[in-house]
Design a protein around this motif. Structure first.
Motif, mmCIF file in Angstrom:
data_model
loop_
_atom_site.group_PDB
_atom_site.id
_atom_site.type_symbol
_atom_site.label_atom_id
_atom_site.label_comp_id
_atom_site.label_asym_id
_atom_site.label_seq_id
_atom_site.Cartn_x
_atom_site.Cartn_y
_atom_site.Cartn_z
ATOM 1 N N TYR A 1 -30.012 -0.663 53.297
ATOM 2 C CA TYR A 1 -29.089 -1.450 52.475
ATOM 3 C C TYR A 1 -29.335 -1.243 50.988
ATOM 4 C CZ TYR A 1 -26.962 -3.964 56.374
ATOM 5 O OH TYR A 1 -26.238 -4.286 57.504
ATOM 6 N N LYS B 1 -33.153 -11.138 52.123
ATOM 7 C CA LYS B 1 -33.678 -12.125 53.069
ATOM 8 C C LYS B 1 -34.144 -11.553 54.396
ATOM 9 C CE LYS B 1 -30.571 -15.668 51.186
ATOM 10 N NZ LYS B 1 -29.457 -16.599 51.503
ATOM 11 N N ASP B 2 -33.587 -10.434 54.834
ATOM 12 C CA ASP B 2 -33.882 -9.956 56.181
ATOM 13 C C ASP B 2 -35.302 -9.403 56.258
ATOM 14 O OD1 ASP B 2 -33.824 -8.272 58.673
ATOM 15 O OD2 ASP B 2 -31.744 -8.970 58.661
ATOM 16 N N TYR C 1 -24.288 -6.292 51.415
ATOM 17 C CA TYR C 1 -25.607 -5.647 51.459
ATOM 18 C C TYR C 1 -26.666 -6.388 50.656
ATOM 19 C CZ TYR C 1 -22.636 -1.909 53.198
ATOM 20 O OH TYR C 1 -21.728 -1.189 53.925
ATOM 21 N N ASP D 1 -22.768 0.746 59.154
ATOM 22 C CA ASP D 1 -23.784 -0.270 58.877
ATOM 23 C C ASP D 1 -24.832 -0.335 59.985
ATOM 24 O OD1 ASP D 1 -22.516 -0.845 56.556
ATOM 25 O OD2 ASP D 1 -21.615 -2.739 57.218
ATOM 26 N N ASN E 1 -36.424 -7.325 58.437
ATOM 27 C CA ASN E 1 -36.412 -5.984 59.012
ATOM 28 C C ASN E 1 -36.532 -4.946 57.898
ATOM 29 O OD1 ASN E 1 -36.002 -3.617 60.380
ATOM 30 N ND2 ASN E 1 -33.998 -4.154 61.213
ATOM 31 N N LEU F 1 -33.810 -2.185 57.820
ATOM 32 C CA LEU F 1 -32.532 -2.650 57.262
ATOM 33 C C LEU F 1 -32.580 -2.670 55.743
ATOM 34 C CD1 LEU F 1 -30.298 -5.489 58.480
ATOM 35 C CD2 LEU F 1 -31.186 -5.632 56.165
ATOM 36 N N ARG F 2 -33.667 -3.167 55.177
ATOM 37 C CA ARG F 2 -33.760 -3.251 53.718
ATOM 38 C C ARG F 2 -33.740 -1.862 53.089
ATOM 39 N NH1 ARG F 2 -38.102 -6.674 54.866
ATOM 40 N NH2 ARG F 2 -39.519 -5.421 53.601
ATOM 41 N N LYS G 1 -29.360 0.621 59.261
ATOM 42 C CA LYS G 1 -30.582 -0.127 59.537
ATOM 43 C C LYS G 1 -31.491 0.582 60.543
ATOM 44 C CE LYS G 1 -27.936 -3.478 60.944
ATOM 45 N NZ LYS G 1 -27.420 -4.761 61.492
ATOM 46 N N PRO H 1 -28.531 -9.552 52.974
ATOM 47 C CA PRO H 1 -29.601 -9.113 53.885
ATOM 48 C C PRO H 1 -30.745 -8.401 53.184
ATOM 49 C CG PRO H 1 -27.436 -8.585 54.787
ATOM 50 C CD PRO H 1 -27.213 -9.042 53.380
#
Length: 616
Positions: A112, A102-103, A96, A41, A105, A108-109, A45, A99
């Motif tokens: 994920y 909402k994240d 997954y 993980d 970054n 990261l998206r 990201k 995030p």
């Protein structure tokens, strides 16, 4: 381990090691499996794409080896209730999807989104609705412009396809307890992929939305293949009855599939006429593959096959090598024939407008030459249908800068090439043909006014509308001639010197070619004149011009310094031109000319007040 210069190299190496260990099913305890998943993980990201892809590959192997069955090695260590079949799945899917939604970054998206698609069927099946909705939401442009990331949307589209291929369709599941997408979610997935065809995000890297469109084009064929019945053995070859546990899904899928195929082909027909070479090639290849599949036949199926599926049959126009679609001079003579197919005329015209009205010189030349040649040999009925679609597109995309300007430029080019001449000339049997314009002229002028705002600062759009108005002067009659002539003359006093000079040059050429325009009826109000934008006017055009009017107009157009000071040179000459044609001044200009002394008096009063306030 991941710090320093060698951190990126170590991340990729560790992900590969974990992937290989999982592929050989190396024994692994519950806590170790969770720790390995956590390590993966961290690499998911990472902003470097090849590290993120290595982490996705490791995740795919680890989850199938240690989390692929309900109650697997990691379930109890992750906090799952022993014996619960869905606790582990909820853990991994929710790990997954939260995030991803909402994240902020972007890296990261991206990772994920791919991670959700890489999960095994038992994990996805336990939280299928959550996984599908998260990926569909990630495949659409974010409402906040600063958070929009084309790579996330591209990866979400890819993940939707991988997830669908992993699960299959419930309508064809071998047994009721198996995993599979219900038809409702399958249609949701296909709808999200089709929506990705409309992704045209631009940034300083260019048309980054093309990455999403390419992912969508690569996705449609695997998704449509899922809807085909699976291969049957010889004993069941003749059986077409739906499985008992999924009869409703089976019937709904068979009813929806023809419409899905038609939508996919329409979307591909737009992409195959677009301006980017690699997009055209991929669209043509995908379209040929779709037409070869045993899917429901779409409208004009045979004509599309002759255009895109290479064969030795007579009349086949498809090239043997799809790379020919990379070359504009070879591609557009083929794709422009889509304008002759009613079901695909509108999407093809939308794509051609970007190519023929764009900025890339080679694409522009190839598209314009092919379009002009095709319409020059088209019948009047086909021209009328193309004209109707053109007017409709101008109205539909009047507020969309990506399409409104190319549509205007393409229309301008068609007017200059005179291929729309049959639509601009009144019918010969019409008794009013000598006194009224053809209906298409007025509708085209109306569409142009709607597409170009009076307050716009886009010089390219203003120039395109100016050229169109001058080209329509030849075909205008009556009040429409008055509107067009006044709109062009008003542009002689535009605030941009380049526009003033272009208006003077084009009006000079028109008057030199066609002479003094015939006087018309009452002048239209300025509120109806899209190019004027200077307030309402009143008055009527003079019934007849003097014998020296044309000479005076030509003198003004040639001797005035249109690039010089606006108030000293351009606007007085424009006022004289309006006077010669019997057209009133713009209201704002007339009001400004009537109140200079009032303005001066106000300035004197304000200065006197200032002096008094300061105590002098």
């Amino acid at each position: 381990l991941y710090r320093g210069r060698g951190g990126e190299v170590m991340r990729g190496a560790v992900c590969r090691l974990l992937e290989v260990c999982a592929l050989v099913r190396m024994p692994c305890g519950a806590k170790t499996a969770i720790r390995n998943l956590t390590s993966v993980d961290e690499s998911l990201k990472h902003p470097t794409e090849h590290i993120s892809l290595a982490a996705v590959a490791a995740l795919r192997a680890i989850t199938r080896a240690y989390f692929g069955a309900a109650g697997g090695a990691g379930a109890e260590a992750a906090g799952a209730v022993p014996g619960s079949e869905s606790a582990e799945a909820v853990l991994l899917v929710g790990r997954y999807t939260g995030p991803l939604a909402k994240d902020p970054n972007a890296a990261l998206r991206r990772g994920y989104a791919l991670a959700i698609g890489a999960l095994p069927a038992p994990q996805l099946g336990a939280s299928l609705e959550l996984a599908v909705e998260a990926l569909v939401a990630a495949s659409t442009p974010e409402p906040i412009a600063e958070l929009r990331d084309p790579e996330t949307r591209r990866n979400a589209v890819r993940a939707l396809v991988e997830m669908s291929c992993t699960l299959g369709l419930r309508a064809y599941a071998a047994e009721s307890g198996g995993y599979g997408l219900p038809i409702r979610l399958y249609l949701r997935v296909v709808g999200a992929v089709l929506s990705a065809f409309d992704d045209y995000q631009m940034d300083n890297r260019g048309d980054v939305g093309s990455w999403v469109r390419e992912a969508a084009m690569a996705a449609v064929l695997p998704l449509l293949r899922l809807a085909l019945p699976p291969a049957r053995d010889a004993t069941a070859a003749g059986s077409l009855s739906p499985p008992q546990h999924a009869a409703a899904d089976w019937i709904e899928l068979r009813a929806a599939l023809p419409g899905l195929c038609q939508r996919v082909v329409c979307a591909l027909c737009q992409q195959v006429t677009e301006k980017i070479d690699r997009v055209r090639e991929l669209a043509a290849t995908t379209l040929a593959d779709v037409l070869r599949e045993p899917l429901p036949r779409v409208q004009s199926h045979g004509s599309l096959q002759r255009l895109f599926v290479h064969s030795a049959e007579p009349g086949c126009l498809a090239p043997a090598d799809a790379a020919d679609f990379l070359v504009p001079s070879a591609c557009f003579p083929i794709t422009v024939r889509l304008l002759s197919l009613p079901a695909y005329r509108r999407p093809a015209l939308r794509g051609l407008s970007v190519s023929a009205g764009g900025m890339t010189e080679s694409t522009l030349r190839g598209a314009r030459a092919a379009l002009s040649k095709h319409l020059a040999h088209a019948g009047v009925r086909e021209l009328q249908l193309v004209g109707e679609d053109l007017l409709s597109l101008l109205d539909e995309h009047r507020t969309e800068a990506r399409l409104s300007l190319p549509l205007l430029r393409m229309t301008e080019q068609l007017l200059e090439a005179r291929v729309l001449e049959p639509l601009l000339t009144p019918p010969p049997g019409d008794v009013r043909s000598g006194a009224a314009s053809a209906p298409f002229v007025g509708r085209l002028h109306q569409a142009m006014r709607s597409a170009v705002s009076p307050s716009t600062k886009d010089i390219a759009a203003i120039m395109a509308s100016l050229t169109m108005q001058v080209l329509l002067l030849e075909h205008a009659r009556g009040s429409l001639l008055t509107e067009l002539l006044r709109a062009v003359i008003l542009l002689l006093g535009h605030r941009f010197p380049k526009v003033r000079k272009a208006a003077a040059d084009q009006l000079y050429v028109h008057l030199l070619t066609y002479g003094d325009p015939a006087p018309a009826g009452p002048a239209a109000r300025d509120g109806e004149l899209g190019a004027a934008g200077e307030g309402e006017i009143e008055g009527e055009i003079v019934a007849a011009g003097g014998p020296g009017r044309l000479d005076e107009c030509m003198r003004l157009l040639t001797e005035t310094g249109w690039l010089a000071h606006l108030d000293e040179h351009a606007r007085p000459a424009r006022a004289r031109m309006l006077e010669l044609f019997g057209l009133p001044l713009p209201q704002l200009a007339a009001a400004a000319a009537a109140r200079p002394h009032v303005q001066a008096q106000l300035e004197d009063d304000s200065y006197a007040a200032l002096v008094g306030e300061m105590g002098y």
